[in-house]
Motif scaffolding. Structure first.
Motif, PDB file in Angstrom:
ATOM      1  N   VAL A 118       1.582  -5.373  11.376  1.00 49.45           N
ATOM      2  CA  VAL A 118       1.102  -3.983  11.309  1.00 49.45           C
ATOM      3  C   VAL A 118       1.548  -3.235  12.558  1.00 49.45           C
ATOM      4  CG1 VAL A 118      -0.975  -2.532  11.416  1.00 49.45           C
ATOM      5  CG2 VAL A 118      -0.827  -4.371   9.728  1.00 49.45           C
ATOM      6  N   PHE A 119       1.408  -3.870  13.713  1.00 52.99           N
ATOM      7  CA  PHE A 119       1.854  -3.242  14.964  1.00 52.99           C
ATOM      8  C   PHE A 119       3.343  -2.942  14.903  1.00 52.99           C
ATOM      9  CE2 PHE A 119       3.552  -3.513  19.282  1.00 52.99           C
ATOM     10  CZ  PHE A 119       2.810  -2.539  19.905  1.00 52.99           C
ATOM     11  N   GLU A 120       4.143  -3.896  14.412  1.00 56.87           N
ATOM     12  CA  GLU A 120       5.589  -3.702  14.293  1.00 56.87           C
ATOM     13  C   GLU A 120       5.920  -2.566  13.326  1.00 56.87           C
ATOM     14  OE1 GLU A 120       9.530  -6.234  12.855  1.00 56.87           O
ATOM     15  OE2 GLU A 120       7.642  -7.289  13.158  1.00 56.87           O
ATOM     16  N   LEU A 121       5.226  -2.514  12.195  1.00 54.69           N
ATOM     17  CA  LEU A 121       5.470  -1.463  11.203  1.00 54.69           C
ATOM     18  C   LEU A 121       5.082  -0.093  11.759  1.00 54.69           C
ATOM     19  CD1 LEU A 121       6.333  -0.561   8.393  1.00 54.69           C
ATOM     20  CD2 LEU A 121       4.082  -1.263   7.537  1.00 54.69           C
ATOM     21  N   ARG A 122       3.948  -0.001  12.426  1.00 50.67           N
ATOM     22  CA  ARG A 122       3.538   1.275  13.036  1.00 50.67           C
ATOM     23  C   ARG A 122       4.572   1.761  14.051  1.00 50.67           C
ATOM     24  NH1 ARG A 122      -2.746  -0.067  13.704  1.00 50.67           N
ATOM     25  NH2 ARG A 122      -3.457   0.945  11.817  1.00 50.67           N
ATOM     26  N   GLY A 151       5.213   2.343   3.668  1.00 55.24           N
ATOM     27  CA  GLY A 151       4.733   1.585   4.832  1.00 55.24           C
ATOM     28  C   GLY A 151       3.410   2.130   5.338  1.00 55.24           C
ATOM     29  N   TYR A 152       3.313   3.448   5.427  1.00 58.49           N
ATOM     30  CA  TYR A 152       2.075   4.081   5.886  1.00 58.49           C
ATOM     31  C   TYR A 152       0.923   3.770   4.933  1.00 58.49           C
ATOM     32  CZ  TYR A 152      -1.260   7.580   7.388  1.00 58.49           C
ATOM     33  OH  TYR A 152      -2.399   8.202   7.819  1.00 58.49           O
ATOM     34  N   ILE A 153       1.174   3.867   3.647  1.00 58.35           N
ATOM     35  CA  ILE A 153       0.137   3.567   2.654  1.00 58.35           C
ATOM     36  C   ILE A 153      -0.290   2.111   2.771  1.00 58.35           C
ATOM     37  CG2 ILE A 153      -0.295   3.302   0.168  1.00 58.35           C
ATOM     38  CD1 ILE A 153       1.435   5.876  -0.216  1.00 58.35           C
ATOM     39  N   LEU A 154       0.661   1.220   2.953  1.00 53.72           N
ATOM     40  CA  LEU A 154       0.346  -0.204   3.074  1.00 53.72           C
ATOM     41  C   LEU A 154      -0.545  -0.477   4.281  1.00 53.72           C
ATOM     42  CD1 LEU A 154       0.708  -3.117   2.118  1.00 53.72           C
ATOM     43  CD2 LEU A 154       2.804  -3.215   3.493  1.00 53.72           C
ATOM     44  N   ILE A 155      -0.214   0.128   5.410  1.00 55.88           N
ATOM     45  CA  ILE A 155      -1.023  -0.068   6.626  1.00 55.88           C
ATOM     46  C   ILE A 155      -2.470   0.316   6.379  1.00 55.88           C
ATOM     47  CG2 ILE A 155      -1.446   0.865   8.944  1.00 55.88           C
ATOM     48  CD1 ILE A 155       1.593   0.941   9.331  1.00 55.88           C
ATOM     49  N   ASN A 161      -0.815  -7.938   3.151  1.00 54.85           N
ATOM     50  CA  ASN A 161      -0.515  -9.322   3.519  1.00 54.85           C
ATOM     51  C   ASN A 161       0.834  -9.365   4.225  1.00 54.85           C
ATOM     52  OD1 ASN A 161       1.636  -9.721   1.548  1.00 54.85           O
ATOM     53  ND2 ASN A 161       0.033  -9.883   0.001  1.00 54.85           N
ATOM     54  N   VAL A 162       1.166 -10.519   4.770  1.00 51.20           N
ATOM     55  CA  VAL A 162       2.389 -10.673   5.564  1.00 51.20           C
ATOM     56  C   VAL A 162       3.631 -10.357   4.729  1.00 51.20           C
ATOM     57  CG1 VAL A 162       3.816 -12.351   6.818  1.00 51.20           C
ATOM     58  CG2 VAL A 162       1.346 -12.306   7.185  1.00 51.20           C
ATOM     59  N   ASP A 163       3.683 -10.849   3.499  1.00 52.77           N
ATOM     60  CA  ASP A 163       4.859 -10.617   2.653  1.00 52.77           C
ATOM     61  C   ASP A 163       5.082  -9.130   2.391  1.00 52.77           C
ATOM     62  OD1 ASP A 163       5.394 -13.332   2.521  1.00 52.77           O
ATOM     63  OD2 ASP A 163       4.283 -13.604   0.656  1.00 52.77           O
ATOM     64  N   LYS A 164       4.017  -8.412   2.077  1.00 61.34           N
ATOM     65  CA  LYS A 164       4.140  -6.970   1.822  1.00 61.34           C
ATOM     66  C   LYS A 164       4.562  -6.225   3.089  1.00 61.34           C
ATOM     67  CE  LYS A 164       0.890  -6.719  -2.026  1.00 61.34           C
ATOM     68  NZ  LYS A 164      -0.383  -6.177  -2.505  1.00 61.34           N
ATOM     69  N   GLU A 167       8.228  -6.859   3.725  1.00 61.39           N
ATOM     70  CA  GLU A 167       9.029  -6.073   2.783  1.00 61.39           C
ATOM     71  C   GLU A 167       9.110  -4.611   3.225  1.00 61.39           C
ATOM     72  OE1 GLU A 167       9.038  -4.751  -1.933  1.00 61.39           O
ATOM     73  OE2 GLU A 167       7.722  -6.373  -1.283  1.00 61.39           O
ATOM     74  N   ALA A 168       7.983  -4.053   3.672  1.00 58.89           N
ATOM     75  CA  ALA A 168       7.975  -2.656   4.122  1.00 58.89           C
ATOM     76  C   ALA A 168       8.861  -2.475   5.353  1.00 58.89           C
ATOM     77  CB  ALA A 168       6.540  -2.215   4.426  1.00 58.89           C
ATOM     78  N   ILE A 169       8.781  -3.409   6.284  1.00 61.88           N
ATOM     79  CA  ILE A 169       9.617  -3.351   7.491  1.00 61.88           C
ATOM     80  C   ILE A 169      11.093  -3.466   7.107  1.00 61.88           C
ATOM     81  CG2 ILE A 169      10.231  -4.629   9.597  1.00 61.88           C
ATOM     82  CD1 ILE A 169       7.152  -5.341   9.763  1.00 61.88           C
ATOM     83  N   GLU A 170      11.388  -4.384   6.214  1.00 58.52           N
ATOM     84  CA  GLU A 170      12.766  -4.586   5.761  1.00 58.52           C
ATOM     85  C   GLU A 170      13.317  -3.336   5.066  1.00 58.52           C
ATOM     86  OE1 GLU A 170      14.960  -7.350   2.477  1.00 58.52           O
ATOM     87  OE2 GLU A 170      13.483  -8.360   3.761  1.00 58.52           O
TER      88      GLU A 170
END
Length: 183
Positions: A118-122, A151-155, A161-164, A167-170
């Protein structure tokens, strides 16, 4: 009494923790793989010095009767002694005290991975704030906008979960690479 149990921490480090005068009212001990089936509540009464810690790669600090002020003091003191604990810290709670140690370590390991992602995605989402998307082809800018929104919605989702998260980061990285913004 304040108690801290350590998993996958060398005896030498344990002794350094015990030798810190400011920690004289904290009982430190270690647990090992053979204790993974024991209840969290029972870990704080164990007195062992030898065992293997191969089931989990990370180090863990499990605390009992430690307040948030105590934890801040512990972290500050460890930093002053250049003995910062880089593993995962967890408190014994009413909920987890009846769990097996293995279940607790699995749960907090997963939570740690999620928080890290989550930190990485943010950070990744925030890095795009100053991008001028008008200078890119519509399919790329639209794709990036969608990936960022997802990605924002997922956060902010409860279904995370880790897989989702991976995927968002990718997906975001895919569009940033296509735009030449990521090497």
């Amino acid at each position: 009494m304040k108690k801290i149990v350590l998993y996958n921490v060398e005896e030498e480090l344990l002794e350094k923790y015990r030798s810190i005068e400011e920690f004289k009212d904290i009982k430190f001990s270690r647990v090992f793989d053979e204790d993974l089936d024991k209840l969290v509540n029972d870990l704080f009464e164990l007195e062992k010095n030898i065992g293997n810690c191969e089931a989990f790669e990370k180090s863990y600090m499990i605390m009992s009767n430690i307040s948030s002020d105590d934890l801040n003091f512990i972290n500050k003191t460890l930093k002053e002694y250049n003995l910062v604990f880089n593993g995962i810290k967890v408190m014994k709670t009413q909920t987890n005290k009846e769990w097996a140690l293995k279940a607790l370590l699995e749960e907090v390991s997963e939570e740690h991975e999620i928080v890290t992602r989550v930190f990485e995605l943010r950070k990744l989402i925030k890095s795009t704030n100053d991008m001028d998307l008008s200078k890119y082809e519509e399919p790329l800018s639209f794709g990036l906008k969608q990936a960022l929104l997802n990605g924002y919605i997922l956060i902010n989702s409860k279904d995370i979960n880790v897989d989702k998260l991976d995927e968002a980061i990718e997906n975001i990285n895919h569009f940033l690479k296509a735009m030449g913004e990521l090497k």
